[in-house]
Design a protein around this motif. Structure first.
Motif, PDB file in Angstrom:
ATOM      1  N   ALA A  35       0.365  -1.746   0.395  1.00 12.22           N
ATOM      2  CA  ALA A  35       0.134   0.299   0.483  1.00 12.22           C
ATOM      3  C   ALA A  35       0.952   1.438   0.225  1.00 12.22           C
ATOM      4  O   ALA A  35       0.425   2.175  -0.666  1.00 12.22           O
ATOM      5  CB  ALA A  35      -0.687  -0.155   1.431  1.00 12.22           C
ATOM      6  N   ALA A  36       2.037   1.205   0.949  1.00 18.00           N
ATOM      7  CA  ALA A  36       2.550   2.407   1.192  1.00 18.00           C
ATOM      8  C   ALA A  36       3.511   2.923  -0.289  1.00 18.00           C
ATOM      9  O   ALA A  36       3.789   4.047  -1.014  1.00 18.00           O
ATOM     10  CB  ALA A  36       4.167   2.249   1.507  1.00 18.00           C
ATOM     11  N   ASP A  37       3.946   1.238  -1.124  1.00 22.21           N
ATOM     12  CA  ASP A  37       4.432   1.860  -2.222  1.00 22.21           C
ATOM     13  C   ASP A  37       3.324   2.296  -3.413  1.00 22.21           C
ATOM     14  O   ASP A  37       4.024   3.537  -4.165  1.00 22.21           O
ATOM     15  CB  ASP A  37       5.189   0.519  -3.162  1.00 22.21           C
ATOM     16  N   ALA A  38       2.059   2.211  -3.370  1.00 16.84           N
ATOM     17  CA  ALA A  38       1.160   2.718  -4.425  1.00 16.84           C
ATOM     18  C   ALA A  38       0.379   3.825  -4.090  1.00 16.84           C
ATOM     19  O   ALA A  38       1.033   4.984  -4.779  1.00 16.84           O
ATOM     20  CB  ALA A  38      -0.185   1.483  -3.799  1.00 16.84           C
ATOM     21  N   PHE A  39       0.914   4.343  -2.632  1.00 12.14           N
ATOM     22  CA  PHE A  39       0.870   5.976  -2.407  1.00 12.14           C
ATOM     23  C   PHE A  39       1.923   6.691  -2.879  1.00 12.14           C
ATOM     24  O   PHE A  39       1.828   8.021  -3.282  1.00 12.14           O
ATOM     25  CB  PHE A  39       0.738   5.726  -0.961  1.00 12.14           C
ATOM     26  N   LEU A  40       3.148   5.781  -2.699  1.00 15.64           N
ATOM     27  CA  LEU A  40       4.817   7.339  -3.040  1.00 15.64           C
ATOM     28  C   LEU A  40       4.089   6.908  -4.623  1.00 15.64           C
ATOM     29  O   LEU A  40       5.152   7.952  -5.331  1.00 15.64           O
ATOM     30  CB  LEU A  40       5.872   6.826  -2.504  1.00 15.64           C
ATOM     31  N   MET A  41       3.976   6.019  -5.349  1.00 17.31           N
ATOM     32  CA  MET A  41       3.845   6.158  -6.458  1.00 17.31           C
ATOM     33  C   MET A  41       2.832   7.893  -6.899  1.00 17.31           C
ATOM     34  O   MET A  41       3.847   8.056  -8.429  1.00 17.31           O
ATOM     35  CB  MET A  41       3.060   5.126  -7.562  1.00 17.31           C
ATOM     36  N   SER A  42       1.736   7.612  -6.773  1.00 14.45           N
ATOM     37  CA  SER A  42       0.940   8.905  -6.702  1.00 14.45           C
ATOM     38  C   SER A  42       0.901   9.997  -6.011  1.00 14.45           C
ATOM     39  O   SER A  42       0.314  11.036  -7.080  1.00 14.45           O
ATOM     40  CB  SER A  42      -0.188   7.848  -6.767  1.00 14.45           C
ATOM     41  N   GLU A  43       1.604  10.598  -5.131  1.00 14.01           N
ATOM     42  CA  GLU A  43       1.247  11.528  -4.138  1.00 14.01           C
ATOM     43  C   GLU A  43       2.465  11.495  -3.709  1.00 14.01           C
ATOM     44  O   GLU A  43       3.774  10.859  -3.463  1.00 14.01           O
ATOM     45  CB  GLU A  43       0.846  11.114  -2.865  1.00 14.01           C
ATOM     46  N   GLN A  44       2.529  12.642  -3.218  1.00 10.49           N
ATOM     47  CA  GLN A  44       4.141  13.927  -2.561  1.00 10.49           C
ATOM     48  C   GLN A  44       3.542  13.428  -1.267  1.00 10.49           C
ATOM     49  O   GLN A  44       2.560  14.491  -0.294  1.00 10.49           O
ATOM     50  CB  GLN A  44       4.242  14.997  -3.262  1.00 10.49           C
ATOM     51  N   PHE A  45       5.132  13.295   0.148  1.00 10.45           N
ATOM     52  CA  PHE A  45       4.468  13.496   1.289  1.00 10.45           C
ATOM     53  C   PHE A  45       5.916  14.651   1.732  1.00 10.45           C
ATOM     54  O   PHE A  45       6.776  14.645   1.603  1.00 10.45           O
ATOM     55  CB  PHE A  45       4.767  12.171   1.793  1.00 10.45           C
ATOM     56  N   ASP A  46       5.348  15.532   2.669  1.00 15.35           N
ATOM     57  CA  ASP A  46       6.922  15.746   3.270  1.00 15.35           C
ATOM     58  C   ASP A  46       7.692  14.546   4.159  1.00 15.35           C
ATOM     59  O   ASP A  46       8.760  15.487   4.424  1.00 15.35           O
ATOM     60  CB  ASP A  46       6.280  16.577   4.188  1.00 15.35           C
ATOM     61  N   LEU A  47       7.188  13.294   5.013  1.00 17.50           N
ATOM     62  CA  LEU A  47       7.564  12.800   5.982  1.00 17.50           C
ATOM     63  C   LEU A  47       6.561  11.624   6.199  1.00 17.50           C
ATOM     64  O   LEU A  47       5.874  11.973   6.228  1.00 17.50           O
ATOM     65  CB  LEU A  47       7.777  12.976   7.350  1.00 17.50           C
ATOM     66  N   LEU A  48       7.322  10.580   5.924  1.00 16.64           N
ATOM     67  CA  LEU A  48       7.437   8.774   5.993  1.00 16.64           C
ATOM     68  C   LEU A  48       7.246   8.601   7.518  1.00 16.64           C
ATOM     69  O   LEU A  48       8.735   8.540   8.167  1.00 16.64           O
ATOM     70  CB  LEU A  48       7.787   8.894   5.341  1.00 16.64           C
ATOM     71  N   LEU A  49       6.525   7.689   8.234  1.00 13.49           N
ATOM     72  CA  LEU A  49       6.130   7.489   9.366  1.00 13.49           C
ATOM     73  C   LEU A  49       6.489   6.261   9.442  1.00 13.49           C
ATOM     74  O   LEU A  49       5.223   5.709   8.676  1.00 13.49           O
ATOM     75  CB  LEU A  49       5.404   7.902  10.810  1.00 13.49           C
ATOM     76  N   LEU A  50       7.945   5.413   9.714  1.00 14.67           N
ATOM     77  CA  LEU A  50       7.531   4.006   8.778  1.00 14.67           C
ATOM     78  C   LEU A  50       7.561   3.340  10.503  1.00 14.67           C
ATOM     79  O   LEU A  50       8.145   3.336  10.477  1.00 14.67           O
ATOM     80  CB  LEU A  50       8.678   3.863   8.255  1.00 14.67           C
ATOM     81  N   ASP A  51       7.071   2.121  10.483  1.00 15.27           N
ATOM     82  CA  ASP A  51       6.626   1.195  11.472  1.00 15.27           C
ATOM     83  C   ASP A  51       8.247   0.599  10.916  1.00 15.27           C
ATOM     84  O   ASP A  51       7.629  -0.152   9.724  1.00 15.27           O
ATOM     85  CB  ASP A  51       5.443   0.506  12.041  1.00 15.27           C
ATOM     86  N   ILE A  52       8.719  -0.687  11.965  1.00 14.19           N
ATOM     87  CA  ILE A  52       9.872  -1.227  11.078  1.00 14.19           C
ATOM     88  C   ILE A  52       9.015  -2.601  10.445  1.00 14.19           C
ATOM     89  O   ILE A  52      10.142  -3.102  10.010  1.00 14.19           O
ATOM     90  CB  ILE A  52      11.522  -1.362  11.447  1.00 14.19           C
ATOM     91  N   GLN A  53       8.321  -3.443  11.572  1.00  7.81           N
ATOM     92  CA  GLN A  53       7.788  -4.368  11.427  1.00  7.81           C
ATOM     93  C   GLN A  53       6.717  -4.552  11.191  1.00  7.81           C
ATOM     94  O   GLN A  53       5.608  -4.398  11.715  1.00  7.81           O
ATOM     95  CB  GLN A  53       8.021  -5.142  13.163  1.00  7.81           C
ATOM     96  N   LEU A  54       6.471  -5.289   9.619  1.00  9.56           N
ATOM     97  CA  LEU A  54       5.234  -5.074   8.801  1.00  9.56           C
ATOM     98  C   LEU A  54       5.535  -6.607   8.038  1.00  9.56           C
ATOM     99  O   LEU A  54       6.235  -7.208   8.273  1.00  9.56           O
ATOM    100  CB  LEU A  54       5.573  -4.432   7.785  1.00  9.56           C
ATOM    101  N   PRO A  55       3.585  -7.170   8.103  1.00  8.36           N
ATOM    102  CA  PRO A  55       3.379  -8.112   7.021  1.00  8.36           C
ATOM    103  C   PRO A  55       4.347  -8.791   6.722  1.00  8.36           C
ATOM    104  O   PRO A  55       4.674  -9.734   6.314  1.00  8.36           O
ATOM    105  CB  PRO A  55       2.203  -8.047   7.689  1.00  8.36           C
ATOM    106  N   ASP A  56       4.275  -7.804   5.785  1.00  9.03           N
ATOM    107  CA  ASP A  56       4.594  -8.281   3.803  1.00  9.03           C
ATOM    108  C   ASP A  56       6.271  -7.682   3.698  1.00  9.03           C
ATOM    109  O   ASP A  56       6.827  -7.873   2.621  1.00  9.03           O
ATOM    110  CB  ASP A  56       4.004  -7.553   3.179  1.00  9.03           C
ATOM    111  N   GLY A  57       7.181  -7.707   5.144  1.00 10.02           N
ATOM    112  CA  GLY A  57       8.297  -7.418   4.885  1.00 10.02           C
ATOM    113  C   GLY A  57       9.091  -6.291   6.001  1.00 10.02           C
ATOM    114  O   GLY A  57       8.465  -6.017   6.842  1.00 10.02           O
TER     115      GLY A  57
END
Lengths: 225, 462
Positions: A35-57
């Motif tokens: 989902a993150a990849d999908a967002f980043l392909m279409s929108e711009q953000f000022d900052l990402l808050l990323l949880d390091i332990q995710l189910p798909d990687g």
């Protein structure tokens, strides 16, 4: 600011989105890396808050991919892992900073500001008539006269100056200047407002007005709205 | 440190071997004594017998026929030669045809008459004294007949006994000497034989608490099973410690997510409310959540540091640079309250240590300094070299140690009496002490001049 929150725990994500929205930010939520990849392909953000332990990687691989694709959006990692060894590798993987859960939002704000400053996006210059507030340099200039403000004084001024005319109660100002757990006396806000008033006393364009029984607001003295 | 429980001790192998060898040496020395003594006795006796025989022969030479009868002319030397050896009394008897010709008549003849060709020797008693007798027989021709004659020469045994005693003493000395020499050689040989064992034991004992690598000492064949078992055990321990660390990290994750949800919602509720009561309640909620998170944090950190000191990953690192990195990490937090860092870092100050542990210790110290510093104060951080040590000095202008002894503060869970409103679990200093001990260093807390706390962390420079 536009945030993208990448967090798999829905309840936590909802609470974070809600909290950040109170500060006027726009927060999008991705529940996994796809989902993150999908967002980043279409929108711009000022900052990402990323949880390091995710189910798909592992968030680290995601980070590495972003960096390889020369995506420069600053990233602050949300981590539950306490081991110093784990934290060190986050910065190596391309994170700009990290914060441990449970998140103290005052701390998050401070780290976001620091990260954005480092990326050169911190410049937030407010001009109101003869008053120029530079949040990056923490200076207030009235005409040619420049003063440096302390961090909290700057925060008070910034909150009031961003929305001239809007009244902030003492509590509201308090919440925007101090962290939840900071032990400050009840009249701390008064003290800081007093200092800020002194700093901008020479301005002919703005003034901080006490609205009895309600709070404070910054008002324009000249004709501009 | 746990003490090793008292184990039943089997007797020392070296000692058992040495005792066995000494027993053998004693036995052999005893046999040597007996043999030397018997041998010298035999020599002495046959020498004496030979003299007696010679004397008897000499007397027999004097046998002659005179006027149809047997007479003997005893040469002087025949008896004199016996006197040369000792002062023993000499007796003789010459028997011709059954009658004593001359000499001591009571001197007992041998039970069986000797053949003419041989001399017989026997022991007897004469005049109440033990004597040794040599006896020979001759046939002398007189007037066409042969007359049987016997010559007996006897001597008392006192001289002989003196020789025997002397020989016994000499034999005893030889035996004792042999035993002593054998003892010394055996002790030396046993020591040398067991040297590889001592080397291995010494090398295992010298291992640091961190060392779980396999044994590198060459092992004698007999110790190989033990050495292999030890190596396997250490490998299992290493794997267990690694699994434990992973478990610890996962536990951290599971604990923190629900705490994060509660805290975020509490912050939001507080933001949305103007009611002082509600705000206070939310603040208390957040404080409680933070206290839990911090407790869990430090417990896990404590355990992790504890494990890591069993398997330290030593490297050479610049302690000034590490300190700087940790300070940078805390800058945004400090800035929030207008707390400034004044850093004086000496570059190139290297120490040998475990990076993760040292970073953990520094974090705990700087976190403390930031936490307890009032707004708009300064924290001084310096790293310098002092007499072979790298010293990190952190000084805050906070509320100080509150009268507690610094020693108490570094016991787990004891906090100063003046810090109840600041969230902490009290484990921080205990963690620092643990790291410092594992690195052969020292941490000293003291009240700073004027106000605040001064912490000095010293480590041996690389």
């Amino acid at each position: 600011m536009r945030f993208l929150l990448i967090e798999d725990n829905i309840e936590l994500a909802q609470s974070v989105v809600e909290r950040l929205s109170l500060d006027g930010h726009v927060v999008e939520h991705a529940a996994d890396l796809a989902a993150a990849d999908a967002f980043l392909m279409s929108e711009q953000f000022d900052l990402l808050l990323l949880d390091i332990q995710l189910p798909d990687g592992d968030g680290r691989h995601f980070l590495a991919r972003q960096r390889r694709a020369s995506i420069e959006t600053p990233v602050i990692v949300l981590t539950a892992r306490s081991a110093v060894a784990d934290r060190v590798s986050l910065l190596d993987a391309g994170a700009d900073d990290y914060i441990t859960k449970p998140v103290d939002f005052a701390e998050l704000g401070a780290r976001c500001r620091a990260v954005l400053r480092r990326h050169g996006h911190g410049a937030d210059v407010l001009t109101l008539g003869d008053l120029v507030v530079d949040t990056e340099c923490a200076t207030v200039s009235i005409g040619s006269c420049q003063t440096t403000l302390r961090n909290r004084e700057l925060r008070v001024l910034h909150v009031l100056a961003r929305s001239p005319g809007r009244v902030y109660s003492k509590s509201q100002l308090h919440d925007r200047v101090f962290g939840v757990l900071e032990s400050v006396s009840d009249n701390a806000i008064e003290v800081y407002v007093g200092r800020v008033r002194k700093a901008i006393a020479a301005s002919a364009s703005v003034r901080i007005e006490t609205v009895r029984g309600v709070g404070y607001r910054l008002i324009r003295l000249d004709s501009a709205a | 440190m746990s003490t090793v429980p008292a184990r039943l001790k089997a007797p020392s192998v070296a000692r058992r071997l040495l005792i066995a060898l000494m027993a053998i040496a004693a036995l052999l020395s005893g046999l040597l004594y007996v043999a030397v003594r018997a041998s010298s006795n035999e020599v002495a006796e046959s020498t004496h017998d030979g003299l007696l025989a010679a004397s008897a022969e000499a007397i027999a030479e004097g046998l002659q026929a005179d006027d149809g009868a047997l007479v003997v002319d005893i040469p002087y030397g025949a008896l004199a030669m016996l006197g040369a050896v000792s002062d023993d009394s000499v007796f003789y008897r010459v028997i011709a045809d059954g009658d004593t010709l001359t000499g001591y008549a009571e001197l007992l003849p041998p039970e069986q008459a000797p053949n003419p060709a041989e001399t017989v020797f026997y022991s007897s008693v004469h005049q109440g004294q033990p004597v040794r007798v040599a006896a020979l027989s001759r046939r002398v021709a007189i007037d066409g007949r042969t007359v049987p004659a016997e010559v007996l020469v006897a001597q008392t045994r006192y001289g002989q006994e003196a020789i025997v005693s002397a020989a016994a003493r000499r034999a005893a000395l030889i035996g004792i000497g042999a035993f002593a020499l054998a003892g010394v050689l055996c002790a030396y040989a046993v020591r040398r034989a067991f040297a590889p064992l001592r080397r291995v034991a010494g090398s295992v004992e010298r291992r640091g608490p961190a060392d779980l690598r396999p044994l590198r000492e060459p092992l004698p064949r007999e110790l190989e099973p033990l050495g292999n078992a030890l190596d396997r055990f250490m490998a299992r321990l290493d794997a267990t410690l690694e699994r434990t660390e992973t478990l610890i990290a996962e536990a951290a994750h599971h604990v923190r997510t629900p705490l994060a949800i509660v805290r975020t919602r509490a912050e939001t509720a507080m933001r949305r409310s103007e009611d002082p009561e509600m705000r206070r309640t939310m603040r208390e909620l957040v404080r409680a959540v933070d206290a839990s998170a911090r407790s869990a944090d430090q417990l896990l950190e404590h355990a992790m540091v504890g494990h890591r000191s069993e398997r330290m990953a030593l490297e050479r690192l610049d302690i000034g640079r590490l300190t700087d990195e940790v300070v940078e990490r805390f800058r945004p937090l400090a800035e929030m309250r207008d707390v400034e860092f004044d850093c004086r870092i000496e570059r190139g100050l290297d120490v040998t240590g475990d990076r993760v542990q040292l970073e953990t210790a520094l974090r705990n110290l700087i976190d403390n300094a930031v936490k307890y510093s009032p707004a708009e104060t300064r924290i001084d951080v310096t790293t310098t070299r002092r007499a072979g040590d790298a010293v990190v000095h952190i000084r805050d202008r906070g509320r100080g140690l509150g009268g507690e002894s610094p020693l108490d503060l570094s016991q787990r869970y004891i906090r100063g009496s003046n810090v109840d409103d600041v969230v902490g679990s009290g484990l921080g200093l205990a963690i620092v002490e643990q790291v410092v001990n594992a690195h052969d260093g020292q941490v000293v807390l003291s009240p700073a001049e004027d106000r605040g706390t001064s912490v000095e962390l010293s480590l041996p420079a690389a």
